[in-house]
Design an enzyme around this catalytic site. Structure first.
Site: not given
Ligand code: DGJ
Length: 728
Positions: A534, A548, A614
């Site tokens: 907020d 999460d 990667e």
């Protein structure tokens, strides 16, 4: 610009694109006359019509005039118990036991610059970019003064609101409700959009036409919550990203809130937003005052996109505090999903050894470094380094990370305690519990009574010692359970209704202390993911962990919903390993990178478990993000599609303020054979300019925005692409 018509007591707030007007009428009732697209002004009270309505009480000043009723006129700050039966903004309990409020205008003050609120988060503005209007109201029977504050940021279309209530009399007054903003619109043909969800799936937009009666959202969990957000939108039924009236209302508050809209009998919609009155009651002794948290309004006559961009600019430039307002934030790697509690100093150093050459700048050590903390059942409260995991403490570990060229950050959860901790054994009475009840556990932890300064001071001393012990430049402030069993041993029975609010004031106070003692530390807010996302927190924590859920595809939705009110630079977002921990989905590393770049950008995986390909991809992503940091983090943000529509792809765009550069990002959904060809219409470009796309094709801005860019056909699910546009 604030325009005053002193004679007629008309107060008009003009911003670049909007006008807001109030008037103290013939009985000194402050009525709301207009909020919408910018107009020249004048006295707009002709819009308020009067009729003799049955069952509508008439105040004594109106004499025999039965057309005048508080129940039918648009009030600027609604009252109760004396004739308005709609949603109240304020409710005063007097010693006789009555509950009411009756306010009359008594005067005004005009100030250059933006008012400040002591102990509460608020937008900041100098004499150059903001003005303040204070309207003074009085309830003579209660001997209570109410000050309504308006901050006007013209360039940003931002109007902030705050309320201060002063007990001017000689008797005790109890404030049972005190909202931050009230907005009475003279129409009900509107949609209400709220942002709702749960842990792992926060802030999904929910849009519905106003129905008769009261509708709204709120939280009684002590946090703004995963479930609902203190940000709502009222808009035209057909408003979309680029068209239609919409008004966003945001509360700068991280505790129990309520946002309600009442669509009432005579086509009036009233929005009230503020502290949730459930379990709230504030005692005002003679001379005492109470300040409600700040609310903020941005109205856009041209759709949600413009409204969001104005909120984003306002938050970036007037809410985020220095030095992080303008400062570049580091690309980080966090060990949580990679190790959970199972790590030690060598493992972290090995993370850094691999991450640093990839360009990652900050290593964040998450939960598990302190006390007895091998799982989430013990240790909270004991903020001293676990020497088994980190021999020699942070004094030994941090220099090893620094030597590898990375800075170091740490996780804390100061508001909580485990019963299995030294802290709790010494101070069992410092956790919330109701006398004669056994408190409920959440994640097997209890909540400390942060309304108490002695409790806060004790926790802060420990945290300060940790942060002073080494070169720490980042803190993740987590909070992993909702508040229950809220009762404070430090307050008398009649003041227990203050505890929830005093708790959040305590959180703000400690965050502010942390900021002042360690101004160079970047604080990232977190509450079990995005449970306290907020604007109140953003005043102290320039970024907040969004969720999460780190799955790139779910994140497209979470970040899309969040972006209606909050900027990209506020949204903590990381690339994590696959299959994803939250839903098992496998997405390409490129797609995970593109999704995380629609936030603060970082990694949450074991770099030593990545393949050479990667690693190469990560290196390129980091370099790309750093090169285009300003465009992504400070550019104007355009939502090009709505991921909740399950379309073939999700796309968004960042455009530089001078419109000479843009970055378009796109993630495809699940693919189908024989799929149609798609073209993507861009937004926010300069129609007069010509752009080079990815250093190759040349396209005029008006062509890209109207005819569109031809998308390739994707082979396989969840592919991604980015288009970098530079004006030539
Ligand atoms: C919840 C947070 O959202 C996670 O990122 C992680 O920090 C855990 N808490 C640690 O307990």
């Amino acid at each position: 610009m604030i325009v005053l018509d002193k004679k007629n007591k008309v107060f008009t707030l003009h911003t670049q694109n909007t006008t807001y007007q109030m008037k103290a009428d013939q009985y000194n009732v402050l009525i709301h006359t207009y909020y919408g697209p910018r107009i020249s002004g004048g006295d707009l009270s002709y819009l308020v019509r009067y009729a003799d309505r049955a069952c509508a009480p008439n105040p004594v000043e109106a004499g025999p005039d039965r057309t005048y009723s508080l129940n039918t006129i648009p009030q600027e700050y609604s009252t109760c118990g004396v004739g308005d039966f709609r949603l109240p903004s304020i409710e005063l309990e007097l010693p006789c036991g009555s509950c009411s409020a009756d306010l009359r205008y008594t005067g005004f003050e005009l100030r250059q610059g933006k008012y400040a609120l002591e102990g509460l988060p608020a937008f900041r503005g100098t004499d150059k970019d903001a003005e303040t209007l204070v309207l003074l109201l009085e309830d003579t029977a209660a001997q209570v003064k109410v000050e309504l504050y308006y901050g006007v940021f013209e360039e940003y279309d931002l109007i902030t609101r705050a309320v201060r209530v002063v007990n001017q009399g000689g008797q005790t007054v109890r404030l049972r409700q005190c909202t931050s903003l009230c907005l009475d619109l003279l129409r009900t043909d509107l949609d209400l959009i709220t942002f709702n969800g749960c842990h792992l799936m926060e802030r999904s937009p929910d849009r519905a036409p106003l129905r008769s009666g009261v509708q709204g959202v709120g939280s009684v969990r002590g946090t703004s919550s995963h479930q609902h957000n203190p940000f709502v939108i009222l808009c035209d039924h057909n408003a979309d990203e680029d068209h239609g009236f919409c008004c966003g209302a945001m509360l700068l508050y991280s505790g129990n809130f309520q946002a309600q809209v009442e669509s009432s009998q005579y086509s009036n919609a009233r929005l009230v937003m503020g502290i949730n009155p459930h379990q709230f009651c504030w005692t005002l002794e003679p001379g005492e005052s109470f300040t409600a948290p700040e609310g903020a309004l941005v109205c856009s006559p041209s759709g949600f996109g413009q409204m969001s961009r104005q909120f984003h600019r306002s938050i970036r430039e007037h809410l985020i505090q220095d030095p992080f307002q303008g400062k570049r934030r580091p690309v980080l790697i966090n060990n949580w999903e990679a190790t959970y509690f199972n790590f030690d100093a060598d493992k972290l150093v090995n993370f850094a050894k691999t991450a640093a050459p990839l360009g990652i700048e900050l290593l964040v050590m998450d939960d598990g470094w302190f006390g007895k903390r091998d799982d989430d059942n013990s240790g909270l409260g004991d903020w001293t380094v676990n020497q088994k995991k980190l021999p020699g403490g942070l004094e030994a570990l941090v220099p090893r990370i620094r030597e590898l060229g990375m800075s170091f950050g740490i996780w804390i959860e100061p508001e909580m305690v485990n019963e299995d901790s030294q802290f709790y054994r010494e101070h069992p009475d410092w956790a919330f519990r109701i006398p004669n009840r056994t408190p409920a556990r959440g994640r097997n932890q209890l909540v400390l009574d942060f309304s108490r300064s002695d409790v806060r001071a004790h926790v802060y001393r420990q945290i300060k010692a940790v942060l002073s012990s080494a070169d720490i430049t980042y803190v993740k402030w987590d909070m992993n359970r909702s508040l229950s069993d809220v009762w404070s041993a430090a307050l008398p029975a009649r003041r227990q209704g203050e505890v929830f609010h005093r708790y959040i004031l305590g959180v703000y106070e400690m965050l502010d202390q942390l900021r002042r003692d360690f101004p160079y530390i970047l604080i990232e807010g977190c509450a079990g993911g995005g449970g306290r996302f907020d604007a109140g927190m953003l005043c102290y924590t320039p970024q907040i962990w969004c969720s999460d859920n780190t799955d790139a595809i779910d994140r497209l939705r979470i970040q899309y919903g969040t972006s209606f009110g909050y900027p990209i630079s506020a949204m903590g977002a990381h690339v994590s390993a696959v299959p994803n921990e939250a839903n098992g989905r496998v997405t390409p590393i490129g797609t995970r990178g593109v999704a995380a770049m629609a936030g603060t950008f970082g990694y949450e995986m074991d770099p030593n478990k990545t393949s050479p390909e990667e690693k190469e991809a990560i290196k390129e992503q980091v370099a790309f993000f750093k090169e285009h940091y300003d465009l992504i983090q400070r550019g104007d943000y355009y939502r090009l599609t709505d991921p909740f529509q399950n379309g073939p792809y999700t796309a968004w765009e960042h455009v530089s303020p001078d419109r000479r550069e843009a970055l378009v990002s796109l993630v495809s959904g699940t693919i189908h054979a024989a799929a149609p060809f798609y073209t993507l219409q861009l937004k926010g470009l300069d129609p007069q300019l010509t752009y080079q796309v990815n250093g190759e094709g040349i396209w005029p801005g008006d062509v890209l925005m109207n005819a569109g860019y031809p998308l390739p056909v994707f082979w396989n699910d969840y592919q991604s692409m980015q288009l970098l546009l530079s004006a030539i």
